[in-house]
Scaffold this motif. Structure first.
Motif, short mmCIF file in Angstrom:
data_model
loop_
_atom_site.label_atom_id
_atom_site.label_comp_id
_atom_site.label_asym_id
_atom_site.label_seq_id
_atom_site.Cartn_x
_atom_site.Cartn_y
_atom_site.Cartn_z
N TYR A 50 -22.60 56.88 33.44
CA TYR A 50 -24.11 55.85 33.53
C TYR A 50 -23.62 56.01 34.82
CZ TYR A 50 -19.10 53.51 34.20
OH TYR A 50 -17.99 52.96 33.87
N ARG A 51 -24.89 54.85 35.57
CA ARG A 51 -25.02 54.51 36.46
C ARG A 51 -25.12 53.22 36.49
NH1 ARG A 51 -30.13 56.01 39.88
NH2 ARG A 51 -28.34 55.91 41.27
N SER A 52 -24.66 51.92 37.42
CA SER A 52 -25.33 50.70 36.95
C SER A 52 -24.85 50.12 38.99
CB SER A 52 -23.69 49.83 36.02
OG SER A 52 -22.71 50.73 36.91
N LEU A 53 -24.87 48.99 38.91
CA LEU A 53 -25.30 48.15 40.54
C LEU A 53 -24.05 46.88 39.50
CD1 LEU A 53 -29.09 47.63 41.12
CD2 LEU A 53 -27.45 48.84 41.66
N ASN A 54 -23.16 47.09 40.98
CA ASN A 54 -22.48 45.86 40.91
C ASN A 54 -22.59 44.41 41.57
OD1 ASN A 54 -22.13 45.96 43.20
ND2 ASN A 54 -20.17 47.23 43.23
N GLN A 58 -23.89 47.68 44.79
CA GLN A 58 -24.19 49.49 45.13
C GLN A 58 -24.31 49.62 43.36
OE1 GLN A 58 -20.03 47.78 45.77
NE2 GLN A 58 -20.55 47.79 48.46
N ILE A 59 -24.34 51.04 43.79
CA ILE A 59 -24.89 51.81 42.26
C ILE A 59 -23.27 52.15 42.15
CG2 ILE A 59 -25.44 53.67 41.54
CD1 ILE A 59 -27.85 53.43 43.50
N LEU A 60 -22.75 51.88 41.00
CA LEU A 60 -21.33 52.59 40.72
C LEU A 60 -22.13 53.92 39.52
CD1 LEU A 60 -20.04 49.71 39.66
CD2 LEU A 60 -19.69 50.60 41.87
N GLU A 61 -21.53 54.97 39.51
CA GLU A 61 -21.40 56.03 38.86
C GLU A 61 -20.33 56.43 38.02
OE1 GLU A 61 -25.36 58.15 41.44
OE2 GLU A 61 -23.56 59.04 41.65
N TYR A 62 -20.05 57.08 36.91
CA TYR A 62 -19.07 57.40 36.50
C TYR A 62 -19.70 58.89 35.32
CZ TYR A 62 -16.01 57.98 32.31
OH TYR A 62 -15.43 58.30 31.12
N GLN A 82 -29.24 60.22 37.80
CA GLN A 82 -29.58 60.09 39.06
C GLN A 82 -31.11 60.63 39.64
OE1 GLN A 82 -26.50 62.89 40.05
NE2 GLN A 82 -25.02 60.91 41.14
N ASN A 88 -28.86 50.93 34.80
CA ASN A 88 -27.35 49.79 34.39
C ASN A 88 -27.83 50.76 33.18
OD1 ASN A 88 -26.86 47.79 36.10
ND2 ASN A 88 -28.45 46.70 35.35
#
Length: 191
Positions: A50-54, A58-62, A82, A88
């Motif tokens: 997943y990709r999300s914005l905090n 900032q882009i968080l990726e997992y 990506q 999100n």
């Protein structure tokens, strides 16, 4: 950036193995993972990314390989998110083993292909940062507030009715909220 608002899926089959990919909003990721594990108890892997914005944009990726050889499944799935500039959003791929090993290169291609197949079925929306705000108004202005929310594409997430009036929790883009406040003037107060 773009995002999704529903769950979109597709199935691919390679050498007897089935890869069922699900693209979804990150807000339902945990519930969907639980649901898919219950729905597909005989699957051997539940690969995800997943990709999300905090809150600081900032882009968080997992990504998770869930038992597949390191880097052969979660990272290719994340690369699809990506590559399509999705935010999100999450992908979970359920794999049923078909009896033939695919090797590292085959796994990378299979997981990327499954993720891209789910993406191809998705209805995408431009990403817009949303803000929450609490407002209050007199009872006599409730219908006016509801009407203006519809006009300005603002979502009412909560309503409370107390002794002094109504309290709304609303959600919208900065631009839409500004138009909303301009239209209603002193009819509403931010709290």
């Amino acid at each position: 950036m773009e995002t999704v608002e529903g769950v979109f899926s597709d199935i691919i089959e390679i050498k007897g193995s089935k890869f069922i990919a699900f693209l979804m909003p990150i807000s339902i990721y945990d519930d969907e993972m639980k649901r898919l594990r219950e729905l597909h108890p005989k699957a051997v892997h539940y690969v995800s990314a997943y990709r999300s914005l905090n809150e600081f944009d900032q882009i968080l990726e997992y990504s998770s390989d869930d038992g597949e050889p390191k880097g052969t499944s979660g990272k290719p799935t994340l690369a699809v998110l990506q590559g399509h500039d999705l935010i999100n959003s999450a992908i979970i791929t359920v794999r049923y083993f078909g009896g033939t090993k695919l090797g590292p290169g085959g796994l990378v291609r299979a997981y990327a292909e499954a993720a891209n197949a789910a993406y191809a079925n998705a209805q995408l929306h431009p990403y817009e940062k949303l803000f929450n705000q609490k407002i209050e108004c007199d009872y006599s202005h409730v219908s006016m507030v509801e009407y203006e929310c519809l006009q300005q594409n603002i979502r009412i997430t909560e309503k409370e009715f107390g002794e002094k009036g109504a309290v709304f929790t609303i959600e919208g883009t900065a631009e839409n909220l500004e138009r909303f406040y301009t239209a209603l003037g002193r009819t509403v107060q931010k709290i």
